[in-house]
Write a protein that holds these residues in place. Structure first.
Motif, short mmCIF file in Angstrom:
data_model
loop_
_atom_site.label_atom_id
_atom_site.label_comp_id
_atom_site.label_asym_id
_atom_site.label_seq_id
_atom_site.Cartn_x
_atom_site.Cartn_y
_atom_site.Cartn_z
N ASN A 230 12.96 -4.09 -7.98
CA ASN A 230 11.53 -4.33 -7.80
C ASN A 230 10.68 -3.12 -8.21
OD1 ASN A 230 11.68 -7.00 -6.88
ND2 ASN A 230 12.17 -6.34 -4.80
N ILE A 231 11.21 -1.91 -8.00
CA ILE A 231 10.47 -0.73 -8.48
C ILE A 231 10.39 -0.74 -10.00
CG2 ILE A 231 10.61 1.79 -8.72
CD1 ILE A 231 11.65 1.91 -5.85
N ASN A 232 11.46 -1.16 -10.65
CA ASN A 232 11.47 -1.18 -12.11
C ASN A 232 10.63 -2.32 -12.69
OD1 ASN A 232 12.93 1.16 -12.69
ND2 ASN A 232 14.88 0.13 -12.30
N LYS A 233 10.15 -3.21 -11.83
CA LYS A 233 9.21 -4.25 -12.26
C LYS A 233 7.76 -3.78 -12.19
CE LYS A 233 12.07 -8.23 -10.95
NZ LYS A 233 12.19 -9.39 -10.01
N LEU A 234 7.54 -2.58 -11.65
CA LEU A 234 6.17 -2.08 -11.48
C LEU A 234 5.50 -1.74 -12.80
CD1 LEU A 234 6.68 0.29 -8.38
CD2 LEU A 234 5.54 -1.95 -8.40
N GLY A 235 6.30 -1.43 -13.83
CA GLY A 235 5.74 -1.13 -15.13
C GLY A 235 5.26 0.30 -15.31
N ILE A 236 5.55 1.17 -14.35
CA ILE A 236 5.11 2.58 -14.45
C ILE A 236 5.82 3.25 -15.62
CG2 ILE A 236 5.09 4.82 -13.30
CD1 ILE A 236 4.93 3.20 -10.61
N GLY A 237 7.12 3.10 -15.68
CA GLY A 237 7.91 3.59 -16.81
C GLY A 237 8.11 5.08 -16.84
N GLN A 239 7.80 8.80 -17.18
CA GLN A 239 6.66 9.73 -17.17
C GLN A 239 5.32 9.01 -17.03
OE1 GLN A 239 7.24 13.48 -17.41
NE2 GLN A 239 8.99 12.36 -16.59
N GLY A 240 5.35 7.74 -16.58
CA GLY A 240 4.12 7.00 -16.36
C GLY A 240 3.53 6.37 -17.60
N PHE A 241 4.27 6.36 -18.72
CA PHE A 241 3.74 5.81 -19.98
C PHE A 241 4.02 4.32 -20.14
CE2 PHE A 241 3.87 10.34 -21.09
CZ PHE A 241 2.61 10.48 -21.66
N GLY A 242 4.51 3.69 -19.09
CA GLY A 242 4.80 2.26 -19.14
C GLY A 242 6.23 1.98 -19.54
N GLY A 243 6.78 0.89 -18.98
CA GLY A 243 8.14 0.52 -19.32
C GLY A 243 8.89 -0.03 -18.13
N THR A 244 10.17 -0.25 -18.34
CA THR A 244 11.01 -0.89 -17.32
C THR A 244 11.93 0.10 -16.62
OG1 THR A 244 12.57 -1.45 -19.10
CG2 THR A 244 10.96 -3.13 -18.46
N THR A 245 11.82 1.39 -16.94
CA THR A 245 12.66 2.40 -16.29
C THR A 245 11.78 3.30 -15.45
OG1 THR A 245 14.02 2.37 -18.30
CG2 THR A 245 14.55 4.04 -16.65
N THR A 246 11.42 2.81 -14.26
CA THR A 246 10.59 3.59 -13.34
C THR A 246 11.45 4.35 -12.34
OG1 THR A 246 8.75 2.04 -13.55
CG2 THR A 246 8.77 3.43 -11.59
N ALA A 247 12.61 3.81 -12.01
CA ALA A 247 13.54 4.49 -11.10
C ALA A 247 14.96 4.37 -11.62
CB ALA A 247 13.45 3.90 -9.70
N LEU A 248 15.76 5.37 -11.31
CA LEU A 248 17.16 5.41 -11.74
C LEU A 248 18.10 4.98 -10.64
CD1 LEU A 248 17.04 8.87 -13.53
CD2 LEU A 248 17.08 6.62 -14.66
N SER A 249 17.70 5.25 -9.40
CA SER A 249 18.61 4.99 -8.28
C SER A 249 17.84 4.91 -6.97
CB SER A 249 19.66 6.10 -8.19
OG SER A 249 20.48 5.96 -7.05
N VAL A 250 18.35 4.12 -6.06
CA VAL A 250 17.85 4.07 -4.68
C VAL A 250 19.05 4.26 -3.76
CG1 VAL A 250 16.77 2.66 -2.89
CG2 VAL A 250 15.92 2.54 -5.24
N ALA A 251 18.93 5.20 -2.84
CA ALA A 251 20.01 5.47 -1.88
C ALA A 251 19.46 5.39 -0.46
CB ALA A 251 20.61 6.85 -2.14
N ILE A 252 20.14 4.66 0.38
CA ILE A 252 19.73 4.48 1.78
C ILE A 252 20.76 5.10 2.70
CG2 ILE A 252 19.25 2.82 3.61
CD1 ILE A 252 18.33 0.85 1.45
N GLU A 253 20.29 5.87 3.68
CA GLU A 253 21.13 6.34 4.79
C GLU A 253 20.53 5.83 6.08
OE1 GLU A 253 23.97 8.16 4.73
OE2 GLU A 253 24.00 8.21 2.54
N GLN A 254 21.37 5.42 7.01
CA GLN A 254 20.89 4.84 8.26
C GLN A 254 21.51 5.55 9.46
OE1 GLN A 254 23.01 3.31 6.19
NE2 GLN A 254 24.81 2.86 7.45
#
Length: 280
Positions: A230-237, A239-254
Motif C-alpha cells: 500500500n505504501i508503494n501505491k502512494l506514487g511518491i517514488g 526521492q519523491g519524483f514519482g513511481g512505484t518504489t516508495t518503500a523497500l521494506s516494512v519490519a514489525i516488532e511486537q
C-alpha cells in the motif's frame, strides 16, 4: 565469568561507526539494485540508478554513503557472565563513537542541549540501549540514524478496539505525510505493543533488522507485506519524483501490552538505513 576490557568495546564501536556509514547491509544493497527492474516510472528508474551509482562510489572511494552520518544508536546484548574491566562501559562506547566520527571523517551532528544547540564536535553522546542475555559474549550493533527520516516518524496510542486495518492505515498515512522528506525509497520500522517508550524502541529495533528477515508470526509478516504494497501505491517514488518504489521494506516488532492500550510507533528510515554488527 569472562572478562572483557572496555578498550575492546571502544575499538569495536569505532570500527562499526565507520563501517556502517560507508557500506550498507548487503541485503539492502541487493534490494536497491533490483528495484529499477520493477519501477514503472522512467524517472523513478533513473533516480534508482543514481542511488546505485552513489552506493558504488562510496564503496570505491571509501567515504560515507550519505552526508548525514546520523546520530549514533548503539544496541548491546551483554551476556550475564561478562565482567567489564578497564573503565566505564558507557565512556568506552562514547570514546569509540568519538574516534569513529573524527578519525573516519564523518559529519558530527550532535548538539549538547536541544535548546542551546551547541555542537559537541565528535558526534557524542550516543543513544545506548543495553540488554542482558545468557552467555559470555557481547553483541554490538551500531545504527547511525539520519534525521531527515527520523523527523518524519510518528507514534499513536490506539485503544484496544483498533483493528489491524487501523494500524496498517496509520503506518501508510505516516509514509504519505513523510513524502519525499526521508529520501525514499524508505525502510519502515513498526513497533506494536509495550508502553509509550517501549513501542518506540521496538520500531527502532525493527528498522535495524536485516530486510531479508520477516516477522516470525504470520499475522505480522502478512501485515508487513500489505503495508509495503500500500505504501508503494502512494506514487511518491524514489526521492519523491514519482513511481512505484516508495518503500523497500516494512519490519514489525511486537511486545506484550496493557489490557487498556495498543501503542504503535513508526520509525522511518531512508534508502541508506545503516547498521553494522559484531560479536565479541
Amino acid at each position: 565469568m569472562r572478562e572483557i576490557n572496555v578498550t575492546d568495546i571502544e575499538n569495536t564501536v569505532r570500527e562499526l561507526c565507520i563501517t556502517a556509514n560507508r557500506k550498507l547491509p548487503c541485503s539492502l544493497v541487493e534490494c536497491i539494485k533490483s528495484s529499477p527492474e520493477k519501477e514503472e516510472s522512467p524517472t523513478g528508474k533513473e533516480v534508482l540508478c543514481d542511488l546505485i551509482r552513489n552506493i558504488k562510489a562510496a564503496e570505491d572511494e571509501n567515504i560515507a554513503v550519505c552526508q548525514d552520518t546520523g546520530m549514533a544508536v548503539i544496541f548491546l546484548d551483554i551476556g550475564q557472565d561478562v565482567h567489564f574491566v578497564g573503565g566505564s562501559l558507557y565512556d568506552a562506547i562514547n570514546k569509540g563513537v568519538s574516534r569513529g566520527y573524527t578519525e573516519g571523517y564523518l559529519r558530527c551532528s550532535i548538539v549538547s542541549d536541544p535548546l542551546e544547540r551547541v555542537n559537541t564536535g565528535d558526534n557524542t553522546p550516543a543513544v545506548i540501549h543495553t540488554k542482558i542475555v545468557d552467555g559470555e559474549s557481547v553483541s554490538i550493533s551500531v545504527c547511525p540514524k539520519g534525521f531527515g527520516s527520523e523527523n518524519m516518524s510518528r507514534m499513536k496510542m490506539f485503544t484496544p478496539s483498533a483493528s489491524v486495518r487501523d494500524i496498517e492505515d496509520f503506518v501508510v498515512e505516516t509514509a504519505s505525510i513523510a513524502g519525499s522528506n526521508p529520501c525514499p525509497p524508505m525502510v519502515i520500522g513498526v513497533g506494536i505493543g509495550g508502553d509509550f517508550e517501549c513501542c518506540a524502541y521496538l520500531a527502532k529495533k525493527a528498522l535495524c533488522r536485516d530486510i531479508s528477515v520477516k516477522n516470525e508470526k504470520a499475522p505480522y509478516s502478512e501485515m508487513e507485506e500489505r503495508i509495503l504494497e500500500n505504501i508503494n501505491k502512494l506514487g511518491i517514488g524514489p526521492q519523491g519524483f514519482g513511481g512505484t518504489t516508495t518503500a523497500l521494506s516494512v519490519a514489525i516488532e511486537q511486545a506484550p501490552t496493557h489490557i487498556a492500550g495498543l501503542p504503535v510507533a513508526v520509525n522511518i528510515g531512508c534508502h541508506v538505513t545503516r547498521h553494522a554488527h559484531k560479536t565479541l
